[in-house]
Design an enzyme around this catalytic site. Sequence first.
Site, short mmCIF file in Angstrom:
data_model
loop_
_atom_site.label_atom_id
_atom_site.label_comp_id
_atom_site.label_asym_id
_atom_site.label_seq_id
_atom_site.Cartn_x
_atom_site.Cartn_y
_atom_site.Cartn_z
N LYS A 167 19.43 23.78 -0.30
CA LYS A 167 18.69 23.75 0.96
C LYS A 167 17.75 24.94 1.03
O LYS A 167 17.92 25.93 0.30
CB LYS A 167 19.67 23.77 2.15
CG LYS A 167 20.50 25.05 2.29
CD LYS A 167 21.53 24.89 3.41
CE LYS A 167 22.39 26.14 3.58
NZ LYS A 167 21.70 27.22 4.28
N GLY A 218 24.58 32.13 11.66
CA GLY A 218 23.35 31.61 11.07
C GLY A 218 23.52 30.20 10.54
O GLY A 218 23.48 29.22 11.28
N CYS A 219 23.75 30.09 9.22
CA CYS A 219 23.80 28.78 8.57
C CYS A 219 24.98 27.95 9.03
O CYS A 219 24.89 26.72 9.13
CB CYS A 219 23.80 28.95 7.06
SG CYS A 219 22.27 29.69 6.44
N VAL A 220 26.12 28.59 9.31
CA VAL A 220 27.27 27.85 9.82
C VAL A 220 26.95 27.28 11.19
O VAL A 220 27.13 26.07 11.43
CB VAL A 220 28.53 28.74 9.87
CG1 VAL A 220 29.66 28.04 10.63
CG2 VAL A 220 28.99 29.10 8.46
N THR A 223 24.40 24.43 11.09
CA THR A 223 25.00 23.22 10.53
C THR A 223 25.94 22.57 11.52
O THR A 223 25.96 21.33 11.66
CB THR A 223 25.74 23.56 9.23
OG1 THR A 223 24.81 24.13 8.30
CG2 THR A 223 26.37 22.33 8.61
#
Length: 222
Positions: A129, A161-163, A166
């Site tokens: 990603k 952030g990414c967690v 998502t």
Amino acid sequence: MTERIWEDLLSERDEAVITAAGYDKEGASSWESRGLGENPLVLVIDMQRLIVGDDVPILDAVEEYRTAMGEIAWDAIDHIDPFLDFARDEGLRVVYSRVVPSSYDDPDHPDLDIVDPVAPEEGETVIDKTYASVFFDTELDDLLTEGEHDSLIVVGNSTSGCVRATVVDATQHGYGVVLPQECLFDRIEASHKIGLLDMWMKYAEVLETEEVREYVETLEEP
């Protein structure tokens, strides 16, 4: 009873609001945000060399990679590694994500490798990603649909952030989310705790890892 690691940040009014509005018993009022699925997929987010770094204090780790979290990441790996072994033994599918920053011309650069203790096993999918959410412009939703998965168990980083990105997208796609809190980490402690609090209130079930194991053990064979 789950130990809520963010509670030391809450004022008396915060605690009263959570109780009065019912967040201590259920999540968001506009959608089902704490449902436990019957066929979860385990998603391991961005456990890469340039993010994990060496097992040293974070201020030492950032001298090699400004994104590295050092011992913060390795403390989480101590929980992620056995949890992944458990999940595989229970027959759960494990999928990984890998961020490929625009600053890297070579997607096979060693900095982008997933670190050995939690590396994918043969046949497990790794999704590349470019942005925070593993759903954005990737095949993740297709994998979930094809496997008839109704939920995700998310481990990795970073919590805020990414967690979080998502998890929000997972909810908006109609999936349940479970977060084993010891298997998640962030470079800033306050961001980690507040990120978990926000997701618990609006988007996900946050449990201790042992509680997640107990939940998985109740699932029927897919």
